[in-house]
Scaffold this motif. Sequence first.
Motif, short mmCIF file in Angstrom:
data_model
loop_
_atom_site.label_atom_id
_atom_site.label_comp_id
_atom_site.label_asym_id
_atom_site.label_seq_id
_atom_site.Cartn_x
_atom_site.Cartn_y
_atom_site.Cartn_z
N ARG A 179 50.21 29.89 58.74
CA ARG A 179 49.19 29.85 57.69
C ARG A 179 49.51 28.77 56.65
O ARG A 179 48.63 27.98 56.28
N ALA A 180 50.74 28.71 56.21
CA ALA A 180 51.14 27.72 55.20
C ALA A 180 51.00 26.30 55.75
O ALA A 180 50.56 25.38 55.04
N ARG A 181 51.38 26.10 57.02
CA ARG A 181 51.30 24.77 57.62
C ARG A 181 49.85 24.31 57.76
O ARG A 181 49.54 23.13 57.53
N LEU A 182 48.96 25.20 58.10
CA LEU A 182 47.54 24.85 58.21
C LEU A 182 46.97 24.43 56.85
O LEU A 182 46.21 23.46 56.75
N ILE A 183 47.32 25.15 55.81
CA ILE A 183 46.84 24.81 54.47
C ILE A 183 47.41 23.48 54.02
O ILE A 183 46.69 22.62 53.47
N GLU A 184 48.68 23.27 54.26
CA GLU A 184 49.33 22.01 53.87
C GLU A 184 48.65 20.82 54.54
O GLU A 184 48.40 19.79 53.91
N SER A 185 48.34 20.95 55.82
CA SER A 185 47.68 19.85 56.53
C SER A 185 46.31 19.56 55.95
O SER A 185 45.95 18.39 55.74
N ALA A 186 45.54 20.59 55.66
CA ALA A 186 44.20 20.38 55.11
C ALA A 186 44.27 19.66 53.76
O ALA A 186 43.48 18.75 53.49
N LEU A 187 45.22 20.05 52.93
CA LEU A 187 45.31 19.47 51.58
C LEU A 187 45.83 18.04 51.61
O LEU A 187 45.66 17.30 50.62
N SER A 188 46.45 17.63 52.70
CA SER A 188 47.00 16.27 52.78
C SER A 188 45.97 15.22 53.16
O SER A 188 46.25 14.02 53.11
N GLN A 189 44.77 15.65 53.55
CA GLN A 189 43.76 14.71 54.04
C GLN A 189 42.97 14.06 52.90
O GLN A 189 42.86 14.63 51.81
N PRO A 190 42.38 12.88 53.16
CA PRO A 190 41.42 12.30 52.19
C PRO A 190 40.28 13.28 51.96
O PRO A 190 39.91 14.05 52.85
N ARG A 191 39.69 13.20 50.77
CA ARG A 191 38.67 14.17 50.37
C ARG A 191 37.29 13.52 50.36
O ARG A 191 37.12 12.38 49.92
N VAL A 192 36.33 14.30 50.82
CA VAL A 192 34.93 13.88 50.86
C VAL A 192 34.07 15.10 50.54
O VAL A 192 34.58 16.22 50.43
N ALA A 193 32.77 14.88 50.39
CA ALA A 193 31.84 16.01 50.32
C ALA A 193 31.77 16.67 51.70
O ALA A 193 31.51 16.00 52.70
N VAL A 194 32.01 17.98 51.73
CA VAL A 194 32.07 18.73 52.98
C VAL A 194 30.89 19.70 53.02
O VAL A 194 30.73 20.53 52.12
N HIS A 195 30.08 19.59 54.06
CA HIS A 195 28.95 20.50 54.24
C HIS A 195 29.44 21.93 54.40
O HIS A 195 28.89 22.86 53.83
N ARG A 196 30.46 22.11 55.23
CA ARG A 196 31.19 23.36 55.47
C ARG A 196 30.60 24.22 56.57
O ARG A 196 31.21 25.21 56.96
#
Length: 352
Positions: A179-196
């Motif tokens: 769980r922690a590794r998945l969150i860390e990976s997501a937060l390390s990416q460039p940010r854009v507007a996400v439809h979701r």
Amino acid sequence: MADARQTDRLAALRRWAGARHAADGERLRIELAAGDASFRRYYRLWLGDAPTRIVMDAPPDKEDSRPFVAVAKAWREAGLPVPALHHADFDSGFLELEDLGDTPLHLCLTDDGLANDAGDDDAYREALALLATLQRRAPRTGLPTYAAALLGRELDLYPDWCLARLLGIAPPPCWPSARARLIESALSQPRVAVHRDFDAMNLMRHAGQLWLIDFQDAVDGPLSYDLVSLLRGRYRRFAEVDYAAFIEAFRREAIKDGRLADTIGITTFRYHADLMAAQRSLKVLGIFCRLTLRDAKPGYLQRLPLFLAHLRDSLAPWPAFGELSAWLDSDFAPALHRELARRGLQARGVAP
């Protein structure tokens, strides 16, 4: 009780539409067009010789329509294909929108999108072109941040609803670290507007192009989220070679137009995309169970094996998730298949 509430809401909608258009609401032609996984319902409104409209019924005690309106205005001003907003009444929970017709992209796919079909691939390329436009144009200002807390709450839907409430089993010992590794990976990416929820059912084919709908949950978040929402979504399980080709084409274009640094290589981007797809698959497994168990919405459990397949595909290349992958095979998959069999349900969408 639910039917009585819907009857009352439709009567209120008729009064509201009649007042907006100086007409007798009881005589207006209004028909249900669609529902979704939330409490929202959509009605088609006929206005004589004028174009039809869609009226969104979003009960204010259940749904907050303000984010939808804010995103609709911002994205339309940015030149993105979203429906025009004609009227909004937050107190009543009614919104009147441009009618984009009845052809979501998933209805254009062959064999429910599960066959390897060249026409389907063209449809996905068109969707990915729209995604690139969305990420280049949509402002992030004013959007909620897809922060660690939200990512964690989404992941927790899996043990809370899928494991504990549907199957009655505990997560594996490796769950906290995964769980922690998945969150860390997501937060390390460039940010854009996400439809979701950038999947084929939320892309409407209208007037010769694709349009965006159901964007009220948009956030400021990871670059790869909407990409994997589409490629590892509800309607297609791609063969590895095809999935890899779509991911790499996206990476190259994102580098070319500046969304992604040119130092991000193929393996690094694939790692982050796969972990983002794993996070989303775990979230969807939990949400689909909650929709079934809490909200009494049928049909979602049959989709669980597809998202299990997406989860397995996403984790398989990465040794750091070997323990979780092994547990999925030894514990989770057998428990899930037993529960589906007990309920007399047949899995949908697990080819190839």
